[in-house]
Write an enzyme that holds these catalytic residues in place. Structure first.
Site: not given
Ligand code: EPU
Length: 334
Positions: A161, A234, A329
């Protein structure tokens, strides 16, 4: 244009009025833009407004809205193509177009709101892909010196990012991005959400456009549609900690969600926020989304004050419970 309302131009739907507003429609506008840059006290380049939160009711400067359009294939090889895309093109439409033509490498980045020119700025990433891996170079116009030049991938300072434009080089207006895409499809299926979708649904054979549709479905099931519930994706980054700190946390919180990198550990900020009880919680006009705790949403009428107060509340609680500092972010504009 004077006193332009930006509410419909930022997906968080903050009601903010820009003192001055100009559009960048083509390279013929460079001269106009340079004049604006030199004469304005402050300038902010606005693309899709999907990662931007205006903190005040007024922006005391000039907004330059990127609107140039067009894409062309500049090199066509047996197994790859290089595509030059204007910054004002819609990101999701470009990814879909590429997938429909059988060009792969961006399909896991389907359905991300925003414009092509903003994609390198925060190095958009999702489902195991990041745009930095597909960018050959970025064409910029320097509004201070009036020069046009190319920033090659190696000089973009890409990181998680992050790029050279995230915190500096604000005088560089990105007007084109050149991507290298594959003609031979190698799907990236290692991300848990994609794996479980494929286990539950028969998808055979997998093509770029099918991946694009799958990712779109996964996103739609978790992430709020900004047209219905305004948000900026995010709100925080996933924090990186040392192996040592992780081992200590893992002892105390065996369920902690993490992704290991070379010699550091990335934690799921969504998990940390959820554990602090913020998931689905509302604070004044804002809240952390009920299906994805990392996304701050605007329930209507949110102000910069609401955003900062909620952000600080979340940061303090996460720091107190886990000893981990969250970093915002989204791009906050004062
Ligand atoms: N999780 C929780 N609680 C929640 C949501 C998620 O515990 O409310 C845990 C779950 O275990 C899940 C893990 O977090 O498996 C990862 O969640 P998710 O796949 O939704 O990904 P993220 O790490 O929260 C990142 C990016 C997103 C991107 C997703 C999918 C960042 C800051 N965000 O989110 O990007 O879509 O991965 O790859 O790195 C963005 O940057 O605006 C964005 C949406």
């Amino acid at each position: 244009m004077e006193n332009k309302n930006l509410k419909s131009l930022n997906t968080f739907a903050i009601d903010c009025v820009a003192k001055e507003f100009v559009e960048f429609n083509s390279q013929e506008d460079f001269e106009k833009i340079d004049k604006v840059y030199k004469e304005s006290q402050r300038v902010h380049i606005l693309a899709g407004g999907s990662n931007t939160i205006f903190l005040n009711k007024e922006y005391q400067g000039t907004i330059i809205k990127i609107e140039n359009k067009g894409k062309k294939i500049i090199s066509d090889e047996v197994d790859s193509v290089a595509v030059e895309v204007s910054a004002g093109e819609n990101w999701a439409e470009f990814v879909r177009w590429a997938c429909l033509n059988g060009y792969s490498g961006l399909e896991n980045l389907a359905a991300i709101p925003g414009q092509v020119g903003a994609s390198p700025v925060q190095n958009i990433g999702a489902y195991g892909m990041q745009v930095a891996d597909r960018i050959l170079w970025v064409e910029v116009h320097n509004m201070k010196t009036s020069d046009n030049y190319r920033i090659m991938n190696a000089d973009c300072e890409f990181d998680y990012r992050f790029s050279r434009w995230k915190t500096s080089h604000k005088e560089e207006l990105i007007y084109k991005v050149v991507f290298l895409l594959d003609k031979i499809f190698q799907p990236k299926l290692d991300y848990a959400a994609i794996k479980s979708y494929l286990e539950e649904n028969k998808v055979n054979p997998i093509t770029p456009i099918k991946m694009c549709d799958i990712v779109t479905k996964i996103r739609d099931s978790k992430l709020p549609n900004p047209e219905i519930l305004p948000n900026a994706g995010s709100f925080f980054k996933n924090p990186t900690i040392s192996q040592e700190q992780f081992e200590d946390l893992k002892q105390r919180f065996p369920q902690i969600v993490s992704f290991s990198q070379q010699d550091t550990i990335k934690l799921s900020a969504a998990w940390l926020i959820e554990q602090c009880g913020f998931k689905g919680e509302r604070y004044n006009c804002v809240g952390m989304h009920a299906k994805q705790a990392l996304v701050m949403v605007n329930y209507g009428g949110a102000t910069g004050k609401d955003v900062l107060e909620m952000a600080n509340l979340v940061k303090e609680k996460v720091q107190e419970k886990f000893g981990v500092m969250l970093e915002i972010e989204a791009h906050l504009i004062g």
